[in-house]
Design a protein around this motif. Structure first.
Motif, PDB file in Angstrom:
ATOM      1  N   PHE A 129       0.797  -1.225   0.000  1.00 13.55           N
ATOM      2  CA  PHE A 129       0.000   0.000   0.000  1.00 13.55           C
ATOM      3  C   PHE A 129       0.838   1.288   0.000  1.00 13.55           C
ATOM      4  CE2 PHE A 129      -1.746   3.349   2.733  1.00 13.55           C
ATOM      5  CZ  PHE A 129      -2.751   3.814   1.905  1.00 13.55           C
ATOM      6  N   PHE A 168       2.272   1.745  -3.441  1.00 13.72           N
ATOM      7  CA  PHE A 168       1.241   1.885  -4.465  1.00 13.72           C
ATOM      8  C   PHE A 168       0.557   3.258  -4.380  1.00 13.72           C
ATOM      9  CE2 PHE A 168      -3.034   1.149  -6.190  1.00 13.72           C
ATOM     10  CZ  PHE A 168      -2.728   0.537  -7.380  1.00 13.72           C
ATOM     11  N   TYR A 169       0.115   3.599  -3.184  1.00 15.64           N
ATOM     12  CA  TYR A 169      -0.605   4.865  -3.030  1.00 15.64           C
ATOM     13  C   TYR A 169       0.373   6.046  -3.024  1.00 15.64           C
ATOM     14  CZ  TYR A 169      -3.881   8.313  -1.187  1.00 15.64           C
ATOM     15  OH  TYR A 169      -4.647   9.438  -1.008  1.00 15.64           O
ATOM     16  N   ARG A 196       1.174   7.600  -6.196  1.00 15.46           N
ATOM     17  CA  ARG A 196       0.104   8.329  -6.891  1.00 15.46           C
ATOM     18  C   ARG A 196      -0.423   9.520  -6.104  1.00 15.46           C
ATOM     19  NH1 ARG A 196       0.417   3.155  -7.882  1.00 15.46           N
ATOM     20  NH2 ARG A 196       0.015   2.384  -9.979  1.00 15.46           N
ATOM     21  N   LYS A 200      -8.322  14.954   3.105  1.00 14.69           N
ATOM     22  CA  LYS A 200      -9.529  14.149   2.974  1.00 14.69           C
ATOM     23  C   LYS A 200      -9.177  12.745   2.471  1.00 14.69           C
ATOM     24  CE  LYS A 200     -14.141  14.144   1.071  1.00 14.69           C
ATOM     25  NZ  LYS A 200     -15.131  14.865   0.295  1.00 14.69           N
ATOM     26  N   GLU A 201      -8.263  12.712   1.489  1.00 20.62           N
ATOM     27  CA  GLU A 201      -7.859  11.403   0.949  1.00 20.62           C
ATOM     28  C   GLU A 201      -7.180  10.550   2.013  1.00 20.62           C
ATOM     29  OE1 GLU A 201      -5.743  11.288  -2.750  1.00 20.62           O
ATOM     30  OE2 GLU A 201      -6.741  13.124  -3.393  1.00 20.62           O
ATOM     31  N   VAL A 251      -9.722   9.161   4.108  1.00 14.64           N
ATOM     32  CA  VAL A 251     -10.414   8.056   3.423  1.00 14.64           C
ATOM     33  C   VAL A 251      -9.613   6.764   3.578  1.00 14.64           C
ATOM     34  CG1 VAL A 251     -11.126   7.145   1.170  1.00 14.64           C
ATOM     35  CG2 VAL A 251     -11.644   9.503   1.758  1.00 14.64           C
ATOM     36  N   LEU A 294     -10.463   3.312   5.447  1.00 12.46           N
ATOM     37  CA  LEU A 294     -10.402   2.001   4.786  1.00 12.46           C
ATOM     38  C   LEU A 294      -9.465   1.047   5.517  1.00 12.46           C
ATOM     39  CD1 LEU A 294     -10.269   3.125   1.044  1.00 12.46           C
ATOM     40  CD2 LEU A 294     -12.235   2.289   2.312  1.00 12.46           C
ATOM     41  N   PHE A 325     -16.954   0.818   4.106  1.00 10.44           N
ATOM     42  CA  PHE A 325     -17.602   2.144   4.173  1.00 10.44           C
ATOM     43  C   PHE A 325     -18.099   2.578   2.798  1.00 10.44           C
ATOM     44  CE2 PHE A 325     -15.122   2.429   8.044  1.00 10.44           C
ATOM     45  CZ  PHE A 325     -15.934   3.159   8.890  1.00 10.44           C
ATOM     46  N   PHE A 358     -19.481   6.212   1.449  1.00  6.64           N
ATOM     47  CA  PHE A 358     -19.713   7.597   1.889  1.00  6.64           C
ATOM     48  C   PHE A 358     -20.705   8.298   0.961  1.00  6.64           C
ATOM     49  CE2 PHE A 358     -15.329   6.356   2.837  1.00  6.64           C
ATOM     50  CZ  PHE A 358     -15.299   6.514   4.206  1.00  6.64           C
ATOM     51  N   SER A 367     -20.410  11.341  -0.470  1.00  8.03           N
ATOM     52  CA  SER A 367     -19.745  11.812  -1.689  1.00  8.03           C
ATOM     53  C   SER A 367     -18.625  10.816  -1.997  1.00  8.03           C
ATOM     54  CB  SER A 367     -19.188  13.217  -1.476  1.00  8.03           C
ATOM     55  OG  SER A 367     -18.370  13.221  -0.334  1.00  8.03           O
ATOM     56  N   ASN A 392     -16.063   9.663  -2.173  1.00  8.26           N
ATOM     57  CA  ASN A 392     -14.691   9.723  -1.612  1.00  8.26           C
ATOM     58  C   ASN A 392     -13.715   8.763  -2.288  1.00  8.26           C
ATOM     59  OD1 ASN A 392     -15.179  11.768   0.165  1.00  8.26           O
ATOM     60  ND2 ASN A 392     -15.530  10.451   1.930  1.00  8.26           N
ATOM     61  N   LEU A 452     -10.415   8.032  -4.545  1.00  9.20           N
ATOM     62  CA  LEU A 452      -9.137   8.748  -4.643  1.00  9.20           C
ATOM     63  C   LEU A 452      -8.948   9.221  -6.084  1.00  9.20           C
ATOM     64  CD1 LEU A 452      -7.085   6.199  -2.518  1.00  9.20           C
ATOM     65  CD2 LEU A 452      -8.178   8.304  -1.746  1.00  9.20           C
ATOM     66  N   PRO A 453      -8.865  10.537  -6.281  1.00  6.80           N
ATOM     67  CA  PRO A 453      -8.932  11.082  -7.641  1.00  6.80           C
ATOM     68  C   PRO A 453      -7.758  10.722  -8.554  1.00  6.80           C
ATOM     69  CG  PRO A 453      -8.399  12.802  -6.058  1.00  6.80           C
ATOM     70  CD  PRO A 453      -8.703  11.593  -5.277  1.00  6.80           C
ATOM     71  N   GLU A 454      -6.600  10.394  -7.956  1.00  5.40           N
ATOM     72  CA  GLU A 454      -5.425  10.110  -8.791  1.00  5.40           C
ATOM     73  C   GLU A 454      -5.431   8.679  -9.320  1.00  5.40           C
ATOM     74  OE1 GLU A 454      -3.592  12.656  -9.280  1.00  5.40           O
ATOM     75  OE2 GLU A 454      -3.893  13.951  -7.541  1.00  5.40           O
ATOM     76  N   MET A 455      -6.432   7.893  -8.889  1.00  5.99           N
ATOM     77  CA  MET A 455      -6.415   6.474  -9.255  1.00  5.99           C
ATOM     78  C   MET A 455      -7.611   6.098 -10.125  1.00  5.99           C
ATOM     79  SD  MET A 455      -5.164   4.588  -5.908  1.00  5.99           S
ATOM     80  CE  MET A 455      -3.793   5.198  -4.983  1.00  5.99           C
ATOM     81  N   ILE A 504      -7.311  -0.630  -3.107  1.00  5.82           N
ATOM     82  CA  ILE A 504      -6.680  -0.003  -1.932  1.00  5.82           C
ATOM     83  C   ILE A 504      -6.910  -0.778  -0.616  1.00  5.82           C
ATOM     84  CG2 ILE A 504      -6.814   2.081  -0.438  1.00  5.82           C
ATOM     85  CD1 ILE A 504      -4.902   2.460  -2.716  1.00  5.82           C
ATOM     86  N   ARG A 535     -15.531  -1.033  -3.573  1.00  7.56           N
ATOM     87  CA  ARG A 535     -14.394  -0.849  -2.660  1.00  7.56           C
ATOM     88  C   ARG A 535     -14.757  -1.320  -1.244  1.00  7.56           C
ATOM     89  NH1 ARG A 535     -12.240   5.191  -1.857  1.00  7.56           N
ATOM     90  NH2 ARG A 535     -14.216   5.359  -0.775  1.00  7.56           N
TER      91      ARG A 535
END
Lengths: 427, 238
Positions: free
Chosen positions: A4, A7-8, A11, A322-323, A326, A330, B98, B100, B102, B104, B106-109, B117, B170
Motif C-alpha cells: 500500500f 502503491f498509493y 500516486r 480528505k484522501e 479516506v 479504509l 464504508f 460515503f 460523496s 470519496n 481517490l482522484p489520482e487512481m 486499496i 471498494r
C-alpha cells in the motif's frame, strides 16, 4: 512487505507535483554539490598554485657538504607523506620583474625586490627593458653569493607575440647565459595562441639537485621547463659540494603544517623547519574564511531547500487531508501512512539528489571547460580538469535525501493528528 | 456463536463547547444509545440533520470514539479507551466496509485501483488485489460499461452513479461482515439513487452482509429490514 505505501505513495502527489518537487530538490542539491566541488577544487588548485614549484617543507641546515645532509635526508624520507627530499641550495627572499603591457606592447618594466636586495626599477619604454635586466644583474652581482635572490620573471599574457619574443630573444638568451645571476626560479607565462594550441611557456630554474640539467625540457604540449643543475649553482655561488637545506616535497602540500612538526622532531632543535604555508599565511587565512563562507552558503541552501520542501509537502498534504482520512477509514494504520510519506520523501530525495549531484558535477565541468576563456588574463592558469570530492558530494546527496524524508514526515504527523470524521465530510 | 454483528450498549457522545463569554458547556449528541444489529440485517437510521446519525455511524465504524458506553463489533468489545489505533484500523479494514455520501474515491487512481486499496492495506499482493477488484467491477457494472473501459477511468471520468458503485465495490473488496453507508444516495438523482440502493440490497442478500445505512430518503426506509429514528440523542424504532 505491504504494498500500500508504495502503491498509493506513488500516486498521492500526482505526476506534475512530483516533478515540480523533484526539480526543486534537484536545484537545491545541484547548488550544494556545485558549491562543494568548486570550493574543494578551487581550494586544491589555489593550494597547488601557491605551493607551486617550491619545496613544500624546507629544512634549513647550516651550509654543509652534501654527504653531511644524507643522514637527515634518509630520516625524513621515512616519514609517511614525504614524496621527495633533496639537498639543495636555497636563497631566501624573492625578486620579481614584471613586464605588463598596454595596447599589445610593453610599456614599462617593474623590478621589485624584497628588502634584502632593496632595488626598484621602473621604465615606461620598451627599449629600457634590457637596461632593466642589466641593472638588476649588475645589482645582484654586487651582492655576495649568499645574498643571491631567487628571480621570478613574469610576462603579462597580454604581451602576446611580443612577449614571446622577449622570452626567446631577451630572457632566454640573456638570463640563461648568466646562471650566476639567475637565482633559483624563473617563471615566464605566455597566453595561449588564438587557435588555442600551445602558448603557455614556463621556464623554471631551480637550485634543487633533484632536477635534471640545464636543457630545455618539454613536460606538456604547452609547458616547457629548464633547470639549473645544483653543481652549476654551487659553482656559481662559490659553494662547491655544499648545500644549505633539504627541500622536502609532500604527497599533499596541504599537509605541510602538520609535517613541519613531524620533521622538526627528527632533526636537531637548532635546525629551522619551515612550511611553504608560512609565507602564505595571510592568503591561506583568507582562503579558509572563503571556504567557511561557502560552507555557510551551502548550509543556507540546504536549509532553504528543506524548508521549501516542507512548505510544498504541507500544501500538498493540506490538499490531501480528505484522501488520507479516506484511506485511514479504509483501514490504513498510522504506521502505513508514515511509511508511505517516508517513501514519498525518499523517492523525491533520491531522485532529486541523484539529479542534483549529476547537475552539480555537470555545472562544475561546464565551468571548468570555460576556465581558459575566463582566466585568459591570468598569469598562471590552473589545470582544466576538476577533482570531485566524492565523499562530500555523496554526503550532500545523502543529507538531502534524509532531509526530504524528514520533511515528508512533518506533514504526515500533521495529517495523522487531524480528525478523520471531519475530513471525510469536507467538500 | 452470536448472531449479532453490532451491539451498542449505553453509547454516549459529548462535546465540550466554549461560549463567547468563555463559559464551558457540554453538548450531548448521543445519550445512552442501545442498539444491536443482527447478521444479515439491513437497517436504516433516519433523523433530522445534525441529530447525530453520522456520529453514531462513525462510532460504530471506529472512526470516532464514544464518550461512554461499550461497542461490540462481531464479538470484539471496544470501550471509550480500549484498543490502540493500529488495532482499530486493522479491524476496520477487515470487518467493515464504508460507503460515503460523496463517494470519496481517490482522484489520482482508476476505478480498479480504488477498489484495490483496502486489499493492499490488508497486505494482499498486487495481482490478487487487481483480480478481486476486477471481479467486483464485473459484478456491479454491466458488460457494456466494462467493455467501454470503465475499470481504467479515474473518478473524474465516471458518472455519479458509477462512482458510487465503485465505492460500493471498494467497501466489499475485503469481504467485510458489515457495511456502513452514510447517505450513499444523498448526492444522486432519483434514478441513480434507486439503482445504487437496489445494488446494495442485492449484494447484501448475495453476500449475507449486514448493512447500516444513514438516510433522509423516506422511500428507502420502506425497503429496508428495519429502520430506527434518532432524535434528542436517543434511538427509537420506526
Amino acid at each position: 512487505m505491504n504494498l500500500f505505501p508504495r502503491f498509493y505513495g506513488a500516486r498521492l502527489l500526482g505526476l506534475r507535483r512530483f516533478i515540480l518537487i523533484v526539480l526543486s530538490v534537484t536545484a537545491g542539491t545541484a547548488s550544494i554539490a556545485f558549491a562543494i566541488i568548486a570550493a574543494y577544487d578551487f581550494h586544491k588548485a589555489i593550494l597547488t598554485t601557491a605551493a607551486g614549484s617550491r619545496a613544500h617543507v624546507v629544512v634549513y641546515l647550516p651550509t654543509v657538504r652534501v654527504e653531511d645532509a644524507v643522514e637527515a635526508r634518509a630520516r625524513i624520507l621515512k616519514v609517511a607523506g614525504v614524496a621527495q627530499c633533496e639537498p639543495a641550495l636555497r636563497l631566501e627572499g624573492n625578486f620579481q620583474i614584471e613586464v605588463p603591457s598596454r595596447d599589445g606592447g610593453l610599456e614599462f618594466a617593474d623590478v621589485m625586490s624584497s628588502e634584502v636586495v632593496g632595488y626598484e626599477f621602473t621604465s615606461s619604454k620598451r627599449k629600457d627593458l634590457p637596461v632593466a635586466f642589466d641593472q638588476v644583474y649588475s645589482k645582484l652581482n654586487r651582492k655576495s653569493s649568499a645574498e643571491m635572490q631567487p628571480l621570478d620573471i613574469m610576462c603579462n599574457p597580454q604581451a602576446g607575440d611580443e612577449g614571446r619574443t622577449i622570452i626567446s630573444d631577451t630572457l632566454a638568451s640573456r638570463i640563461f647565459r648568466r646562471p650566476r645571476a639567475s637565482g633559483n626560479n624563473f617563471d615566464v607565462v605566455l597566453p595561449r595562441t588564438a587557435d588555442g594550441t600551445g602558448g603557455q611557456a614556463t621556464f623554471h630554474a631551480r637550485t634543487a639537485g633533484a632536477y635534471l640539467g640545464n636543457a630545455l625540457r618539454a613536460s606538456s604540449e604547452r609547458r616547457y621547463a629548464t633547470y639549473v643543475r645544483l653543481d652549476e649553482l654551487q659553482k656559481a655561488l662559490g659553494l662547491e659540494g655544499k648545500v644549505n637545506c633539504l627541500d622536502v616535497r609532500l604527497i599533499d602540500p596541504g599537509d605541510a603544517r602538520a609535517m613541519v612538526t613531524r620533521i622538526a622532531g627528527l632533526v636537531p632543535e637548532a635546525v629551522k623547519v619551515v612550511s611553504w604555508m608560512e609565507p602564505e599565511a595571510d592568503s591561506l587565512g583568507f582562503l579558509s574564511l572563503l571556504n567557511f563562507g561557502v560552507l555557510f552558503a551551502v548550509a543556507i541552501v540546504g536549509c532553504t531547500a528543506a524548508f521549501s520542501l516542507c512548505a510544498i509537502l504541507f500544501m500538498v498534504v493540506a490538499d490531501k487531508l480528505k484522501e488520507i482520512a479516506v484511506v485511514s477509514a479504509l483501514g490504513a494504520t498510522p504506521r502505513l501512512i508514515q511509511t508511505m510519506f517516508v517513501l514519498i520523501g525518499a523517492r523525491i530525495g533520491l531522485l532529486g539528489a541523484a539529479l542534483g549531484v549529476g547537475g552539480g558535477i555537470a555545472l562544475s565541468w561546464a565551468l571548468s571547460s570555460r576556465q581558459a576563456e575566463l582566466m585568459s588574463n591570468f598569469y598562471n592558469r590552473m589545470d582544466d580538469s576538476i577533482e570531485i570530492p566524492w565523499l562530500y558530494v555523496s554526503g550532500a546527496g545523502f543529507g538531502m535525501t534524509l532531509l526530504c524524508c524528514l520533511a515528508a514526515l512533518l506533514p504526515c504527523f500533521w495529517s495523522l493528528r487531524s480528525d478523520p470524521t471531519r475530513m471525510l465530510t469536507k467538500e | 456463536m452470536s448472531d449479532t454483528i453490532v451491539r451498542c450498549t449505553g453509547i454516549g457522545k459529548r462535546f465540550t463547547t466554549v461560549s463567547e463569554s468563555g463559559k464551558e458547556s457540554n453538548l450531548t449528541i448521543l445519550d445512552g444509545i442501545d442498539f444491536s444489529l443482527k447478521k444479515g440485517d439491513f437497517t436504516a437510521i433516519v433523523g433530522s440533520s445534525g441529530c447525530g446519525k453520522s456520529t453514531l455511524l462513525n462510532i460504530i465504524g471506529m472512526l470516532d470514539r464514544q464518550s461512554e458506553g461499550v461497542l461490540e463489533i462481531d464479538g470484539t468489545t471496544i470501550g471509550p479507551e480500549s484498543r490502540n489505533a493500529e488495532e482499530l484500523c486493522r479491524m476496520r479494514n477487515q470487518k467493515i466496509g464504508f460507503v460515503f455520501q460523496s463517494h470519496n474515491l481517490l482522484p489520482e487512481m482508476t476505478a480498479v485501483q480504488n477498489i484495490m486499496i483496502p486489499l493492499l492495506i490488508r497486505g494482499d499482493g498486487k495481482k490478487s488485489a487487481q483480480a478481486r477488484a476486477e471481479e467486483l467491477m464485473a459484478e456491479l457494472f454491466t458488460k457494456e460499461e466494462m467493455d467501454s473501459g470503465v475499470c481504467k477511468r479515474p473518478p473524474a471520468k465516471l458518472s455519479g452513479g458509477q462512482c458510487q458503485r465503485v465505492s460500493v465495490a471498494r467497501a466489499l473488496s475485503c469481504r467485510p461482515a458489515l457495511i456502513l453507508a452514510d447517505e450513499p444516495t444523498g448526492n444522486l438523482d432519483e434514478k441513480s439513487s434507486a439503482r445504487v440502493f437496489d445494488m446494495l440490497r442485492e449484494v447484501q442478500l448475495r453476500h449475507s452482509l449486514s448493512i447500516i445505512m444513514v438516510t433522509h430518503d423516506q422511500s428507502l426506509v420502506r425497503k429496508v429490514d428495519r429502520a430506527v429514528h434518532l432524535a434528542g440523542g436517543r434511538l427509537t424504532e420506526v
